[in-house]
Design a protein around this motif. Structure first.
Motif, PDB file in Angstrom:
ATOM      1  N   ALA A 180      11.244  58.601  29.733  1.00 14.41           N
ATOM      2  CA  ALA A 180      11.130  57.886  31.007  1.00 14.41           C
ATOM      3  C   ALA A 180      12.485  57.355  31.455  1.00 14.41           C
ATOM      4  CB  ALA A 180      10.121  56.750  30.890  1.00 14.41           C
ATOM      5  N   MET A 181      13.250  56.810  30.515  1.00  9.61           N
ATOM      6  CA  MET A 181      14.571  56.285  30.850  1.00  9.61           C
ATOM      7  C   MET A 181      15.525  57.422  31.240  1.00  9.61           C
ATOM      8  SD  MET A 181      14.175  53.094  30.743  1.00  9.61           S
ATOM      9  CE  MET A 181      15.882  52.615  31.009  1.00  9.61           C
ATOM     10  N   GLY A 182      15.363  58.584  30.567  1.00  8.70           N
ATOM     11  CA  GLY A 182      16.182  59.739  30.927  1.00  8.70           C
ATOM     12  C   GLY A 182      15.874  60.224  32.331  1.00  8.70           C
ATOM     13  N   LEU A 183      14.577  60.215  32.682  1.00  8.07           N
ATOM     14  CA  LEU A 183      14.182  60.619  34.025  1.00  8.07           C
ATOM     15  C   LEU A 183      14.697  59.631  35.063  1.00  8.07           C
ATOM     16  CD1 LEU A 183      12.650  62.624  35.764  1.00  8.07           C
ATOM     17  CD2 LEU A 183      10.544  61.342  35.310  1.00  8.07           C
ATOM     18  N   LEU A 184      14.664  58.351  34.724  1.00  5.20           N
ATOM     19  CA  LEU A 184      15.194  57.324  35.625  1.00  5.20           C
ATOM     20  C   LEU A 184      16.689  57.531  35.853  1.00  5.20           C
ATOM     21  CD1 LEU A 184      14.668  54.712  37.230  1.00  5.20           C
ATOM     22  CD2 LEU A 184      15.233  53.431  35.154  1.00  5.20           C
TER      23      LEU A 184
ATOM     24  N   HIS B 182       9.073  46.521  40.721  1.00  8.62           N
ATOM     25  CA  HIS B 182       8.959  47.883  41.236  1.00  8.62           C
ATOM     26  C   HIS B 182       9.493  48.887  40.220  1.00  8.62           C
ATOM     27  CE1 HIS B 182       8.870  51.157  44.145  1.00  8.62           C
ATOM     28  NE2 HIS B 182      10.132  51.432  43.831  1.00  8.62           N
ATOM     29  N   LEU B 183      10.625  48.536  39.603  1.00  5.91           N
ATOM     30  CA  LEU B 183      11.220  49.411  38.612  1.00  5.91           C
ATOM     31  C   LEU B 183      10.348  49.504  37.362  1.00  5.91           C
ATOM     32  CD1 LEU B 183      13.665  51.110  37.721  1.00  5.91           C
ATOM     33  CD2 LEU B 183      14.680  49.008  36.832  1.00  5.91           C
ATOM     34  N   THR B 184       9.804  48.360  36.945  1.00  4.93           N
ATOM     35  CA  THR B 184       8.932  48.346  35.761  1.00  4.93           C
ATOM     36  C   THR B 184       7.729  49.252  35.969  1.00  4.93           C
ATOM     37  OG1 THR B 184       9.614  46.064  35.267  1.00  4.93           O
ATOM     38  CG2 THR B 184       7.572  46.869  34.231  1.00  4.93           C
ATOM     39  N   LEU B 185       7.130  49.197  37.155  1.00  5.04           N
ATOM     40  CA  LEU B 185       5.969  50.038  37.456  1.00  5.04           C
ATOM     41  C   LEU B 185       6.351  51.522  37.445  1.00  5.04           C
ATOM     42  CD1 LEU B 185       4.313  47.954  40.334  1.00  5.04           C
ATOM     43  CD2 LEU B 185       3.426  48.300  38.014  1.00  5.04           C
ATOM     44  N   ARG B 186       7.567  51.828  37.945  1.00  2.00           N
ATOM     45  CA  ARG B 186       8.002  53.224  37.964  1.00  2.00           C
ATOM     46  C   ARG B 186       8.196  53.751  36.538  1.00  2.00           C
ATOM     47  NH1 ARG B 186      12.621  56.076  41.639  1.00  2.00           N
ATOM     48  NH2 ARG B 186      10.969  55.715  43.154  1.00  2.00           N
TER      49      ARG B 186
ATOM     50  N   GLU C   9       6.730  52.667  33.833  1.00  2.00           N
ATOM     51  CA  GLU C   9       5.397  52.809  33.233  1.00  2.00           C
ATOM     52  C   GLU C   9       4.714  54.085  33.709  1.00  2.00           C
ATOM     53  OE1 GLU C   9       3.785  51.096  30.867  1.00  2.00           O
ATOM     54  OE2 GLU C   9       5.691  50.041  30.606  1.00  2.00           O
ATOM     55  N   LYS C  10       4.916  54.408  34.971  1.00  4.08           N
ATOM     56  CA  LYS C  10       4.354  55.644  35.526  1.00  4.08           C
ATOM     57  C   LYS C  10       4.940  56.860  34.817  1.00  4.08           C
ATOM     58  CE  LYS C  10       3.907  58.199  39.900  1.00  4.08           C
ATOM     59  NZ  LYS C  10       4.272  58.194  41.349  1.00  4.08           N
ATOM     60  N   TYR C  11       6.265  56.834  34.604  1.00  4.12           N
ATOM     61  CA  TYR C  11       6.920  57.926  33.891  1.00  4.12           C
ATOM     62  C   TYR C  11       6.413  58.029  32.457  1.00  4.12           C
ATOM     63  CZ  TYR C  11      10.418  58.102  37.685  1.00  4.12           C
ATOM     64  OH  TYR C  11      11.056  58.223  38.893  1.00  4.12           O
ATOM     65  N   LYS C  12       6.242  56.872  31.793  1.00  7.22           N
ATOM     66  CA  LYS C  12       5.780  56.856  30.404  1.00  7.22           C
ATOM     67  C   LYS C  12       4.389  57.472  30.289  1.00  7.22           C
ATOM     68  CE  LYS C  12       6.216  53.392  27.670  1.00  7.22           C
ATOM     69  NZ  LYS C  12       6.193  52.016  27.135  1.00  7.22           N
ATOM     70  N   LYS C  13       3.501  57.088  31.209  1.00 10.80           N
ATOM     71  CA  LYS C  13       2.144  57.631  31.176  1.00 10.80           C
ATOM     72  C   LYS C  13       2.152  59.142  31.337  1.00 10.80           C
ATOM     73  CE  LYS C  13      -0.204  53.472  32.897  1.00 10.80           C
ATOM     74  NZ  LYS C  13      -0.944  52.869  34.030  1.00 10.80           N
ATOM     75  N   LEU C  14       3.060  59.628  32.181  1.00 10.44           N
ATOM     76  CA  LEU C  14       3.176  61.070  32.395  1.00 10.44           C
ATOM     77  C   LEU C  14       3.535  61.776  31.084  1.00 10.44           C
ATOM     78  CD1 LEU C  14       3.396  63.596  34.225  1.00 10.44           C
ATOM     79  CD2 LEU C  14       5.784  62.959  34.626  1.00 10.44           C
TER      80      LEU C  14
ATOM     81  N   THR D 254       4.925  60.477  21.560  1.00 12.89           N
ATOM     82  CA  THR D 254       4.680  59.132  21.045  1.00 12.89           C
ATOM     83  C   THR D 254       5.178  58.119  22.064  1.00 12.89           C
ATOM     84  OG1 THR D 254       6.832  58.970  19.964  1.00 12.89           O
ATOM     85  CG2 THR D 254       5.034  59.976  18.688  1.00 12.89           C
ATOM     86  N   ASN D 255       4.826  56.854  21.858  1.00  9.78           N
ATOM     87  CA  ASN D 255       5.239  55.805  22.793  1.00  9.78           C
ATOM     88  C   ASN D 255       6.758  55.702  22.888  1.00  9.78           C
ATOM     89  OD1 ASN D 255       4.289  53.459  24.499  1.00  9.78           O
ATOM     90  ND2 ASN D 255       5.693  52.412  23.096  1.00  9.78           N
ATOM     91  N   THR D 256       7.430  55.806  21.717  1.00 10.72           N
ATOM     92  CA  THR D 256       8.900  55.711  21.691  1.00 10.72           C
ATOM     93  C   THR D 256       9.528  56.901  22.408  1.00 10.72           C
ATOM     94  OG1 THR D 256       8.806  54.553  19.573  1.00 10.72           O
ATOM     95  CG2 THR D 256      10.919  55.536  20.197  1.00 10.72           C
ATOM     96  N   GLU D 257       8.996  58.097  22.126  1.00 10.62           N
ATOM     97  CA  GLU D 257       9.517  59.297  22.772  1.00 10.62           C
ATOM     98  C   GLU D 257       9.279  59.272  24.282  1.00 10.62           C
ATOM     99  OE1 GLU D 257       8.946  62.610  19.196  1.00 10.62           O
ATOM    100  OE2 GLU D 257       7.280  62.160  20.564  1.00 10.62           O
ATOM    101  N   ALA D 258       8.080  58.786  24.675  1.00  9.56           N
ATOM    102  CA  ALA D 258       7.756  58.712  26.104  1.00  9.56           C
ATOM    103  C   ALA D 258       8.676  57.735  26.821  1.00  9.56           C
ATOM    104  CB  ALA D 258       6.305  58.296  26.286  1.00  9.56           C
ATOM    105  N   GLU D 259       8.973  56.596  26.159  1.00 12.69           N
ATOM    106  CA  GLU D 259       9.863  55.602  26.780  1.00 12.69           C
ATOM    107  C   GLU D 259      11.277  56.162  26.936  1.00 12.69           C
ATOM    108  OE1 GLU D 259      11.231  50.937  26.227  1.00 12.69           O
ATOM    109  OE2 GLU D 259       9.672  51.783  24.950  1.00 12.69           O
ATOM    110  N   LYS D 260      11.730  56.910  25.904  1.00 20.68           N
ATOM    111  CA  LYS D 260      13.063  57.515  25.971  1.00 20.68           C
ATOM    112  C   LYS D 260      13.133  58.550  27.087  1.00 20.68           C
ATOM    113  CE  LYS D 260      16.471  59.893  23.088  1.00 20.68           C
ATOM    114  NZ  LYS D 260      16.744  60.472  21.734  1.00 20.68           N
TER     115      LYS D 260
END
Length: 513
Positions: A459-463, A433-437, A439-444, A451-457
């Motif tokens: 996403a983790m900040g939003l989490l 469930h967390l992984t899907l969330r 990924e949803k943030y990253k896509k946003l 970039t992928n790295t920036e999006a992942e960072k």
């Protein structure tokens, strides 16, 4: 007609005083920015008023006897009104704090003396009606404070939360000059208990400061809090000894030997705790988590307040017709326990209507508690002790509120840290469930050109923000459970209440004195 005008006037004065205990809460951010003060400094605007209030209230009987009721009451209205104007006119934070303290000194009489005047306007067999009418002020004042403060702050400027007192204060003083009689049971003061006055100011002032500032100063990690706690303990112990041994005490603690007053004081302390913590928790919760404006946060309390006015009057009549006070208080406790349980079950998707419905139950509970406890407090007292008994009961309500807010603030901070740890423990690689969330943030964020790295960072900040918000929200709902448990823990005292009614003849409508 004159009696009715006087009753409305003194109740209005009491409401004005009680509104000022909570009206500033929603305007602190605006004051801080306008006066260039930190939030830590601006919080003294609330603390100074509370300290002055709690110091003066138990001295009401002494001040009435020494100065005369008319002089003391009208002088207090004038002081309160003048300091209200000066608060709005303050140009820096410490000027505002000083006038708030003086405003609190003036406000002390507006609560206790107003209550005694209302009681005197009714014969002994109709004291329940008097309690109900005064209870309207006790209940409405703190409740509409945030509503009024939010509306004024949103639509005008913060000084107007003080200026609004000025015309009301002037009219109230003029009416009291015309209609307020001198106390019929005034006792001449032969000697002044200066030691008792000093110990009361030192002890209650230190205790109230600890309760108001403890969380900000990190409790016993602060040398100031340690010193004030020791000072409060020693000064209050010496104050009790002084008042029980002197021939002319400033506060007649011996009247607490009456079961009616002592039981009422304990239950009123808990009632004050519940009243003020719920007023503190609910507006903050709906603003911080549900996005309410200050005005909307105040309005959500309004339906319950309106219904409570009718409930207070009905309760007074029920007592007059012989309904057991212990039964009414028990129903009030049940309502308040249910309210706290219901609020502990809400989530972030809760509607404003649901919150309002829960607050209606809270308001009914408070209405059922206010009248019988206020009447019980004076039911066995001689006329000359009514002012002192009322003052002690009012002081216990104010102290209950201060203790409750200090307790809740500390509890929320500790529980927030605990909930954060619990939530983080579920952030694992195998949590689908967390992984899907994530990924949803990253896509946003990827759709925003990152970039992928920036999006992942991101996403983790939003989490992380989600975890912080949920942890804090969970701690608020836990706080409601704590308050409900405190109410539940003192419910057995109602057994003594019931026993007192049977064995001590604490029959409110037909008191012997």
């Amino acid at each position: 007609m004159k009696r009715l005008i006087l009753i409305v006037t003194v109740i209005t004065a009491a409401i004005m005083e009680l509104i000022d205990t909570s009206i500033v809460n929603v305007a602190l951010n605006y004051m801080s920015g306008n006066l260039g003060a930190s939030m830590e400094d601006i919080s003294w605007v609330v603390t100074a008023y509370a300290i002055a209030n709690v110091i003066v209230i138990p001295m009401t009987s002494f001040l009435v006897n020494n100065l005369g009721r008319r002089n003391y009451y009208i002088g207090s209205i004038i002081l309160f009104t003048f300091c209200s104007f000066m608060c709005g006119n303050s140009s820096n934070i410490w000027e505002l704090v000083a006038f708030r303290f003086l405003q609190g000194i003036g406000g002390g009489a507006l609560l206790s003396v107003s209550a005694v005047v209302v009681y005197e306007c009714f014969p002994r067999e109709k004291q329940n009606i008097a309690s109900a009418l005064f209870g309207i002020g006790v209940f409405i004042g703190p409740t509409i404070g945030p509503t009024l403060g939010g509306y004024i702050t949103d639509n005008f400027s913060w000084p107007w939360i003080f200026y609004i007192n000025v015309p009301i204060g002037i009219v109230t003083a003029l009416i009291c000059l015309r209609l307020l009689p001198e106390s019929p049971v005034r006792e001449k003061i032969k000697q002044v208990d200066w030691a008792g006055i000093f110990l009361l100011i030192l002890g209650i002032g230190s205790l109230q400061t600890v309760l108001e500032r403890g969380e900000t100063e990190d409790w016993f990690e602060s040398k100031m809090i340690i010193i004030l706690s020791i000072t409060a303990a020693i000064a209050l112990a010496l104050f009790i000894f002084q008042e029980l041994t002197t021939s002319a005490p400033v506060v007649k603690l011996r009247i607490l030997s009456y079961p009616s007053l002592s039981i009422s004081a304990i239950l009123t302390f808990v009632t004050g705790l519940g009243m003020f913590t719920s007023i503190f928790l609910t507006p903050v919760l709906v603003q911080r988590f549900l996005g309410f404006s200050p005005t909307q946060a105040g309005l959500v309390l309004l339906p319950g307040s309106i219904l409570a006015v009718f409930a207070l009057i009905i309760t007074g009549r029920a007592l007059q017709r012989g309904v057991a006070p212990s039964l009414i208080v028990l129903i009030g406790f049940i309502c308040f326990i249910y309210f706290n349980w219901a609020m502990s079950q809400i989530n972030l998707d809760v509607s404003a209507e649901t919150i309002a419905h829960h607050l209606i139950i809270r308001a009914l509970g408070m209405a059922l508690l206010t009248v019988p406890l206020s009447t019980l407090a004076i039911s066995q007292l001689d006329p000359q002790d009514m002012a002192q008994g009322t003052a002690i009961n009012n002081m216990m309500r104010q102290l209950g509120g201060s203790f409750g807010i200090a307790l809740i603030n500390t509890y929320i901070i500790r529980k927030t840290a605990q909930h954060r740890i619990d939530l983080i423990s579920h952030i694992t690689a195998d949590n689908m469930h967390l992984t899907l969330r994530i990924e949803k943030y990253k896509k946003l964020f990827l759709t925003q050109g990152l970039t992928n790295t920036e999006a992942e960072k991101k996403a983790m900040g939003l989490l992380e923000k989600v975890v912080v918000k949920q942890s804090l929200f969970n701690s608020y709902t836990d706080a409601y459970i704590l308050v409900g448990l405190l109410f539940l823990s003192v419910t057995p005292i109602l057994l003594f209440f019931l026993k007192g009614n049977k064995n001590k003849k604490i029959i409110i409508a037909n008191a012997d004195h």
